[in-house]
Design an enzyme around this catalytic site. Structure first.
Site, short mmCIF file in Angstrom:
data_model
loop_
_atom_site.label_atom_id
_atom_site.label_comp_id
_atom_site.label_asym_id
_atom_site.label_seq_id
_atom_site.Cartn_x
_atom_site.Cartn_y
_atom_site.Cartn_z
N GLU A 180 0.80 -1.24 0.00
CA GLU A 180 0.00 0.00 0.00
C GLU A 180 0.83 1.28 0.00
O GLU A 180 0.66 2.14 0.86
CB GLU A 180 -0.97 -0.03 1.19
CG GLU A 180 -1.83 -1.29 1.16
CD GLU A 180 -2.74 -1.44 2.38
OE1 GLU A 180 -2.59 -0.66 3.34
OE2 GLU A 180 -3.58 -2.34 2.37
N GLU A 285 -6.30 -10.76 -1.36
CA GLU A 285 -7.10 -10.58 -0.13
C GLU A 285 -8.59 -10.56 -0.47
O GLU A 285 -9.34 -9.70 0.00
CB GLU A 285 -6.67 -9.29 0.58
CG GLU A 285 -5.18 -9.21 0.86
CD GLU A 285 -4.76 -8.04 1.72
OE1 GLU A 285 -5.61 -7.41 2.36
OE2 GLU A 285 -3.54 -7.76 1.75
#
Ligand code: GLA
Length: 414
Positions: A180, A285
């Site tokens: 991220e 995810e």
């Protein structure tokens, strides 16, 4: 037209003899045993086991929590052994857990996690080395609480990566090296890593991971890369890393999805964009939030919204219509993944059963969510059927859903 049974799917009474039960009791017991054997017989089971159904397409992974890693959640661990051939730790390898103090590492849970994966012949993924969340403050500060300089932080990063990646060299096969690094508009996130080291913190992180285990696959992992601006930023980032000679093998698309976001076209375009850069795609995810949101897509806003009944509508069970919609959503996502099966190495779910999911507590705490393929009791949901069915019968028709989507499913044989 076949109609959906409007009774609760989850509370439906089990099928079995009622009238004349005694007369049939004698042959019922061996019959049940025989069925049990047939269910566990590999040929039958293969058609119903996720990892087998997709064995020629991509690996099927699950993120494990601590109770599953230590096999205290026996039901969850059995589902993992049966249906998944790759595992990722949900939390235990994040910096705050594995390296909570400057001179203390805690490898008890990661050791068990790796042993579990090896025992069952799974592809083991490490998550995650360099991230702005779940990283202790001390990492970025000196004893007085002031920000450390570039050299100090680079040394800390290298020491951490060599220790953690090095410990599982040759055993953990792939690492989410940087998590991220991008903002939603595709610019670089102003994280402490970026502010103290500069943009080349990513290059350094990958180099250190490669130094620690030259055979490990190394990934950049992020959410919402389906947003066009963020996707463009992601593509630029990967190009820059490759131009700098960074040994990056794949991009992780987190796929924390909602029922209506991202569109299938955006998912398709995103996979294509990264595929064109010559890196492998990992869906890292995967889940689908079925509850209403008051906020935009993303995984980065605070949990500060008050839970009202409107925001938590399915406290007792997920109604049939929503089960069906979820099944359709999953089937459509998997249809895109199958289209890109040559580029996609792995599809990993973020959790095993609905009760495990972080989405029960995010973006607000204390809701009852249904984002995965197995329910709170470990029972397969219609979404699992729909995904499995894609390989044999294609996408089901929402107008005439096949009845078997809702029938009791064979148990797992963990
Ligand atoms: C991010 C992280 C994961 C996890 C999820 C939500 O996507 O990469 O480690 O924290 O959020 O649980």
């Amino acid at each position: 037209m076949r109609r959906l049974n409007s009774k609760s799917l989850q509370n439906r009474p089990p099928k079995g003899p009622q009238k004349g039960a005694k007369r049939h009791k004698k042959c019922y017991v061996p019959f049940v045993l025989l069925c049990g054997l047939a269910i566990c017989f590999p040929v039958v089971a293969q058609q119903r086991v996720l990892k087998d159904v997709f064995k020629n397409d991509f690996m099927i992974g699950a993120a494990l929590n601590r109770r599953q890693i230590f096999e205290e959640d026996t039901r969850g661990a059995a589902i993992v052994r049966t249906h998944f051939n790759s595992i990722t730790p949900e939390n235990i390898l994040k910096w705050a857990l594995v390296h909570p103090d400057p001179n203390r590492y805690d490898f008890a849970a990661p050791d068990r996690f790796v042993e579990f994966g090896e025992k069952h012949g799974m592809f083991i993924v490490g998550h995650t080395l360099v991230w702005h969340n779940q990283t202790p403050r001390w990492v970025f500060q000196d004893e007085k609480g002031n920000p450390v300089d570039r050299e100090t932080l680079l040394n800390r990063m290298r020491e951490h990566i060599l220790k953690v990646v090095g410990r599982y060299k040759g055993r953990i096969k792939g690492w989410d090296v940087v998590n991220e690094a991008l903002n939603q508009d595709g610019t670089m996130r102003q994280s402490p890593w970026f502010k103290i080291i500069g943009e080349d913190y990513l290059v350094k992180a990958f180099q250190f991971a490669h130094e620690a285990d030259p055979s490990a696959q190394l990934y950049y992992n992020d959410y919402d890369l389906e947003l066009p601006a963020k996707r463009a930023g992601g593509v630029e980032l990967i190009k820059k890393l490759k131009a700098a000679g960074v040994p990056i093998s794949g991009v992780g698309l987190q796929n924390h999805n909602q029922m209506d976001w991202p569109s299938i076209a955006d998912e398709d375009a995103t996979i294509t964009a990264f595929e064109n850069l010559g890196v492998k795609i990992h869906i890292t995810e995967l889940d689908v939030d079925v509850l209403p949101r008051t906020t935009k897509p993303g995984a980065d806003y605070a949990v500060d919204v008050e839970v009202t009944p409107q925001l938590n509508p399915y406290v007792d069970r997920l109604p049939d219509a929503q089960q069906l919609a979820l099944a359709k959503r999953y089937a459509e996502l998997f249809q895109v993944y199958l289209k890109h099966r040559d580029a996609i190495d792995r599809v990993t779910f973020w959790g095993v059963g609905d009760g495990d999911s972080w989405l029960n507590n995010w973006p607000m705490k204390g809701r009852t969510n249904y984002p995965l393929l197995f329910d709170r009791l470990g029972r397969p949901k219609p979404a699992l059927r729909a995904v499995i069915m894609l390989k044999s019968g294609g996408l089901f028709s929402a107008e005439e859903p096949p009845e078997f989507l809702f029938e009791p499913f064979v148990p797992y044989c963990g």
